[in-house]
Design an enzyme around this catalytic site. Structure first.
Site, mmCIF file in Angstrom:
data_model
loop_
_atom_site.group_PDB
_atom_site.id
_atom_site.type_symbol
_atom_site.label_atom_id
_atom_site.label_comp_id
_atom_site.label_asym_id
_atom_site.label_seq_id
_atom_site.Cartn_x
_atom_site.Cartn_y
_atom_site.Cartn_z
ATOM 1 N N SER A 252 -6.697 8.493 -7.132
ATOM 2 C CA SER A 252 -7.401 9.709 -6.775
ATOM 3 C C SER A 252 -7.027 10.184 -5.388
ATOM 4 O O SER A 252 -6.567 9.412 -4.546
ATOM 5 C CB SER A 252 -8.909 9.512 -6.875
ATOM 6 O OG SER A 252 -9.352 8.836 -5.717
ATOM 7 N N LYS A 253 -7.254 11.473 -5.220
ATOM 8 C CA LYS A 253 -6.982 12.108 -3.941
ATOM 9 C C LYS A 253 -7.780 11.413 -2.840
ATOM 10 O O LYS A 253 -7.293 11.175 -1.746
ATOM 11 C CB LYS A 253 -7.431 13.572 -4.065
ATOM 12 C CG LYS A 253 -7.040 14.443 -2.926
ATOM 13 C CD LYS A 253 -7.472 15.861 -3.240
ATOM 14 C CE LYS A 253 -7.158 16.783 -2.103
ATOM 15 N NZ LYS A 253 -7.409 18.177 -2.445
ATOM 16 N N ARG A 254 -9.001 11.071 -3.176
ATOM 17 C CA ARG A 254 -9.896 10.523 -2.171
ATOM 18 C C ARG A 254 -9.400 9.191 -1.607
ATOM 19 O O ARG A 254 -9.508 8.920 -0.433
ATOM 20 C CB ARG A 254 -11.304 10.352 -2.750
ATOM 21 C CG ARG A 254 -12.377 10.845 -1.828
ATOM 22 C CD ARG A 254 -13.744 10.926 -2.496
ATOM 23 N NE ARG A 254 -13.719 10.820 -3.932
ATOM 24 C CZ ARG A 254 -14.058 9.727 -4.594
ATOM 25 N NH1 ARG A 254 -14.431 8.637 -3.958
ATOM 26 N NH2 ARG A 254 -14.034 9.724 -5.916
ATOM 27 N N THR A 255 -8.865 8.376 -2.502
ATOM 28 C CA THR A 255 -8.415 7.078 -2.012
ATOM 29 C C THR A 255 -6.993 7.153 -1.443
ATOM 30 O O THR A 255 -6.440 6.139 -1.034
ATOM 31 C CB THR A 255 -8.483 6.024 -3.136
ATOM 32 O OG1 THR A 255 -7.946 6.602 -4.318
ATOM 33 C CG2 THR A 255 -9.895 5.586 -3.376
ATOM 34 N N GLY A 256 -6.428 8.368 -1.443
ATOM 35 C CA GLY A 256 -5.146 8.574 -0.767
ATOM 36 C C GLY A 256 -3.976 7.887 -1.439
ATOM 37 O O GLY A 256 -2.978 7.600 -0.795
#
Ligand code: GLU
Length: 481
Positions: A252-256
């Site tokens: 995910s984008k959040r976890t980069g």
């Protein structure tokens, strides 16, 4: 039959690794079979328009060596290849469906829809459009159209029965029509929805194989109803399994961990990323792990596609990247490393010596600044305990003696070259009946201020240059007093 595949990214400004994998497999399948690979830009969602995002797609794909036979910038017989430029094509197809009763005009306002949605929520039901406007008479519809009332066109999904399709990976996927909503095909702004455009485009671009992420698995039965409604032949569907971070989380984008650009920015090599991504959900059927793009074209087959989710292992990617770095030709290593040297402030040093000490231990180029920071600035507060090393047989006392001997000898060197440093230091060890390590350990500690360094005392002294090396040796000696 010529195989025609397509990669159909939405220009979001980033390349998700899942998208990159779809592009790669689609490309490999076409190339392996002498087919045609089409690039189509899916920009129907104008709200999400991102400046320059299409260039990111071109740049990324071309950068890793993926080229397309037809597409926005190269043309082809089935263009245009950008959905917004095909805008005028979709409405006539939607009208054809209206004529045969497979779609209908809907004039419901947002307020009406919101109110019904709220009512459904209050009843604890999942909202579904209730075919409200399907019941308008032909005349009523015409009157509203003549009056210029805004409208959308919706698919008329049968109220009973099943919609299904066969997927090459997932097998038969069937859904109850009762669970399907009458999805919008043409929006109020006249643009098609993705759901409608991808069907019309795949058909009108004569696409034979649709390969994409499994997030479209649930919608594909609806697309097949559209193919049936038009009487069109369906493509072969190949939905790829998810790429997971662990058993329960997608990248995910959040976890980069999701975007190609992030890995490039961290100093991964594009060939290594490509190689690793190719193996996320595909295997060649043998033990090989290292592939160039042409080798992937040669080896690729749909049989090797996995039916279970792929686990993205960052350590494995890093390992593979390190292997790629080790195999780089010297000049290529330096070319890749140079921006990082500049960032670290060592670009003015002897690049060949830097390469010699760094290439064997670089896993990711982004590590370089940290690996060489001691060359730029000595951490003067280092612990003098570092001078004590059992293996080299050194302690504070031995180190003091070594530095007392080394300092004047090196200060007197006429040339500050690796060879001169080597001869002086090794010569001194020999002359004093010392192990090389006993002499070199304190020198390296004084020069670097840390126990673990790329390169040894001679290389480090050479890279630092005479003045800085002597200054650090003197400081080390002083700390030991
Ligand atoms: N535009 C869609 C995406 O970027 C592509 C879906 C498809 O390949 O049909 O996810």
């Amino acid at each position: 039959m010529t195989i025609r595949t397509r990669f159909a990214p939405s220009p979001t400004g980033y390349m998700h690794l899942g998208n990159l994998r779809s592009a790669l497999y689609t490309y490999l399948f076409a190339r392996h079979n002498g087919g045609v690979f089409v690039l189509r830009i899916e920009d129907t969602d104008q709200n999400r328009y991102v400046e320059g995002a299409t260039d990111v797609i071109y740049r990324t794909l071309r950068g890793i060596g993926i080229d397309w036979d037809e597409g926005p910038d190269v043309g082809g017989d089935y263009g245009p290849y950008v959905q917004s430029e095909r805008k005028g094509m979709y409405l006539p197809y939607a009208r054809r469906l209206v004529e045969t009763g497979k779609a209908y005009y809907c004039f419901c306002t947002n307020e009406e829809l919101d109110a019904r949605r709220e009512e459904a929520a209050a009843r604890g039901e999942t909202y579904k459009y209730g075919k409200h406007c399907l019941h308008l008479s032909k005349e009523e519809v015409q009157a509203k159209l003549d009056a210029g009332e805004p409208y959308v066109i919706r698919q008329n999904v049968p109220e009973q029965g099943e919609a299904s399709f066969d997927d090459l990976i997932y097998g038969r996927i069937a859904v109850d029509c009762a669970d399907l909503d009458d999805q919008i095909l043409i929006k109020a702004d006249g643009m098609p929805t993705y759901n409608f455009a991808n069907v019309v485009d795949d058909h009108t671009m004569a696409v034979t194989h649709v390969m994409r992420g499994n997030e479209y698995l649930a919608s594909t039965p609806k697309y097949n109803l559209l193919y049936d409604a038009f009487g069109w032949e369906k493509p072969v569907y190949i939905h790829l399994t998810s790429i997971m971070r662990d058993a329960t989380h997608k990248l995910s984008k959040r976890t980069g961990d999701a975007y190609y650009e992030d890995y490039i920015a961290k100093g991964y090599l594009k060939d290594a990323i490509l190689n690793y991504v190719a193996l996320l959900g595909w295997n060649p059927g043998d033990e090989r792990e290292f592939f160039t793009l042409p080798e992937l074209v040669e080896a690729f087959s749909l049989k090797g596609l996995s039916k279970s989710p792929a686990i993205f292992d960052p350590n494995k990617l890093t390992w593979m990247n390190a292997e790629y770095i080790r195999r780089l030709a010297p000049e290529q290593y330096t070319k890749e490393a140079l921006p990082w040297y500049e960032r670290a402030g060592v670009a003015g040093m002897d690049l060949e010596v830097l390469r010699r000490i760094l290439q064997p231990r670089t896993e990711v180029f982004g590590q370089l600044p940290e690996m060489v920071d001691f060359l730029v600035k000595l951490d003067e507060g280092y612990d003098i305990e570092l001078f004590t090393n059992k293996k080299s047989k050194t302690d504070a006392e031995v180190s003091r003696a070594v530095l007392d001997m080394v300092l004047p000898a090196l200060a007197a060197l006429p040339d500050w070259t690796e060879a001169a440093l080597h001869d002086a230091l090794i010569g001194m060890a020999e002359a004093n009946g010392m192990k090389n390590g006993t002499l070199l350990w304190p020198v390296r500690i004084a020069l670097a201020g840390r126990a673990v360094t790329p390169g040894g005392a001679i290389e480090i002294a050479y890279l630092l240059g005479r003045d800085e090396a002597l200054r650090r040796l003197a400081l080390g000696r002083q700390k030991l007093s």
